[in-house]
Design an enzyme around this catalytic site. Structure first.
Site, short mmCIF file in Angstrom:
data_model
loop_
_atom_site.label_atom_id
_atom_site.label_comp_id
_atom_site.label_asym_id
_atom_site.label_seq_id
_atom_site.Cartn_x
_atom_site.Cartn_y
_atom_site.Cartn_z
N SER A 1 -4.79 7.42 9.97
CA SER A 1 -3.75 6.98 9.03
C SER A 1 -2.73 6.11 9.78
CB SER A 1 -3.11 8.21 8.37
OG SER A 1 -2.38 7.83 7.23
N ASP B 1 -10.22 8.21 0.33
CA ASP B 1 -8.94 8.25 1.05
C ASP B 1 -7.74 8.17 0.11
OD1 ASP B 1 -8.51 8.56 3.81
OD2 ASP B 1 -9.55 6.70 4.26
N HIS C 1 -8.03 11.89 1.92
CA HIS C 1 -7.30 11.41 3.09
C HIS C 1 -7.04 12.56 4.06
CE1 HIS C 1 -4.97 8.54 5.31
NE2 HIS C 1 -3.87 9.26 5.24
#
Length: 551
Positions: free
Chosen positions: A213, A338, A453
């Protein structure tokens, strides 16, 4: 049998008595001592050092400085506090300004200490707002515990801290508060590893930086910044690159003035001086997600405390800096869903299984994400994501489209753009593409749900092995695959070549075959695929990008 048992106990005791251990290690700041204990595997041990300072306590809105050092032996046996940041509900702060520490895991055999091992440096995510080098913690089970990677892959693992939120990324857009302090912290940690890791048995010339991320985007920034020349050999970006729409703040002054107003500082030429004197916790709270943008805006548009093009660490647009990574091997990938985490916040009906998601919610989301290009962009995007529907789309089709829009826009398409960018300028550096598609373990999610995610983190860090009762054998399979690919890559620059066996050969990415590997527990010859979501990559990177900006 009794005699055999006694012999085994004696052998284990003998092994533990002669366990290889570094003992106290001499670093540039002084001596440090950690812990040594046995791990899974025949006569395998682990040296662990927690809380080694890699820089001095940072000054407010200043680049990190070298640590002055210490006398005696520093006991590095406990994680240090995270950098000062808002809590998850953005109402209070936690952590400390004195936070620039790192942790080291060194795998050892029975008799001789390890030597010249590849090094993997982890950069955590958290939207540049939150995060810690040890990660989330439940009953002393820390997410970013490097033991499983280090032991199974025979590599040294380092996890480091960096400033986040206001203190890490606020910028006035000029020399007053240039910004990027979190990136400078990461750089300082990587440079410390390069200078000191030989004393721990590491190869200073074989450092792989990996992250997820905002950590994945940070890896990308570190690879393309000219400040890291010669420090990094390879990189792995999971669900985040420098080309993501949330990765660069191109109007930092606007947000700096908003923060200044909230902490009662002027917004003229005295702003920077006032902000530097303001209480750190007050400043941190002023930079929370709740303090800016309209409440109806998608979450991704609220992530504005992020890196800036400062003319120093980032001297140009990220897309123009990939040439600095031409000799660096690079793995880039995303999770197949995600965007679900963000979509669930933006469209609450998404995760209500008994309720449909109105078509208007999808159209509103698309319009908000494409706002800067105007109504035509929204109409074109909606057409792309509904092109396979009949006259009456099903409940599942609409919900999946919501997830796909956010996944593509926030993560997947930018990662693909970064792949093409790196591959186009690479000289000796190799490029590898992946999609992580292991179905979510969340029992509340629908049957069509893939990998949300951050769901890859538990597998990369070997949680199915560390806490086996919480997982099925298939989860240990996929965790083993990821650790094998990641550590082979750290050793050789090729995820297929190293000490660890892999389930399928992962071909390098190029612009003729567009190949990638689909990572899940069912890996086999059909796991190598081509042209990841090419229709949607083309829409966002070509059609959408060519439309004139209206707002």
């Amino acid at each position: 049998m009794a005699m055999l048992g006694l012999m085994l106990v004696a052998a284990l005791c003998l092994g533990s008595a002669s366990a290889a251990s570094l003992g106290a290690v001499l670093t540039e700041g002084g001596m440090v001592s950690g812990d040594n204990y046995g791990v899974s595997g025949l006569f395998r041990y682990m040296d662990v050092f927690k809380g080694i300072p890699f820089a001095a306590p940072p000054g407010r809105f200043e680049k990190p400085k070298p640590h002055p050092g210490w006398d005696g032996i520093l006991k590095a046996k406990d994680y240090r506090k995270r950098c000062l940041q808002v809590n998850l509900v953005q109402t209070e702060t936690r952590g400390d300004e004195d936070c620039l520490y790192l942790n080291v895991w060194v795998p050892q055999g029975r008799k001789e200490v390890s030597y010249n091992l590849p090094v993997m440096v982890w950069i955590y995510g958290g939207g540049f707002l939150v995060g810690a080098s040890n990660g989330a913690n439940f009953l002393d089970n820390h997410l970013y515990n490097g033991e499983e990677i280090a032991n199974r892959g025979n590599v040294i693992v380092v996890t480091l801290s960096y400033r986040v939120g206001t203190l890490g990324f606020l910028s006035t857009g000029d020399d007053g508060i240039p910004g990027n302090y979190g990136l400078w912290d990461q750089h300082a940690g990587i440079a410390w590893v390069h200078r000191n890791i030989r004393a721990f048995g590491g190869d200073a010339d074989n450092i792989t930086v990996f992250g997820e991320s905002a950590g994945g985007a940070s890896v990308n920034f570190q690879l393309i910044s000219p400040k890291n020349k010669g420090l990094i050999r390879r990189g792995i970006s999971q669900s985040g690159v420098a080309l993501c729409p949330w990765a660069v703040n191109r109007n930092p002054r606007e947000f700096a003035e908003l923060v200044a107003t909230r902490v009662h500082c002027p917004t003229d030429d005295k702003m920077a001086a006032c902000l530097k004197m303001t209480d750190a916790r007050t400043l941190t709270l002023a930079g929370s997600l709740n303090m800016h943008a309209s409440a109806a805006a998608p979450v991704v548009q609220k992530l504005v405390l992020s890196p800036v093009i400062d003319g120093d660490f980032l001297p140009d647009e990220p897309a123009n800096l990939f040439v600095n990574a031409a000799e660096i091997d690079y793995i880039i990938g995303a999770n197949d869903m995600d965007g679900h985490l963000f979509a669930g916040l933006d469209v609450p009906s998404l995760n209500q299984p008994l309720h449909s998601t109105p078509l208007e919610d999808l159209k509103t989301l698309v319009a908000a994400l494409t706002k800067e290009k105007g109504p035509q962009a929204a109409e074109l995007a909606y057409g792309e994501y509904s092109h396979t529907w009949g006259k009456k789309p099903t409940k599942e089709e609409i919900k999946r489209a919501v997830v796909e829009v956010e996944t593509d826009y926030i993560f997947l398409v930018p990662t693909q753009a970064a792949l093409y960018q790196h591959n186009s300028v690479a000289t000796t550096g190799r490029t590898y593409s992946y999609l992580f598609s292991q179905a979510s373990r969340n029992p509340g999610f629908p049957s069509w749900m893939g990998a949300d995610h951050a769901e890859d983190l538990q597998f990369v860090f070997g949680k199915p092995f560390a806490t086996p009762l919480g997982y099925w054998p298939k989860h240990r399979d996929v965790s083993g695959y990821m650790i094998a690919y990641w550590t082979n890559f750290a050793k050789t620059g090729d995820p297929n070549k190293g000490e660890s066996k892999v389930p399928v050969t992962w071909p390098a990415f190029n612009q003729e075959t567009h190949q990638y590997v689909d990572i899940n527990h069912r890996m086999g010859r059909n796991s190598v695929k081509q042209k990841m979501r090419l229709r949607f990559v083309n829409y966002w990177t070509n059609t959408y990008a060519s439309l004139p900006t209206i707002y």
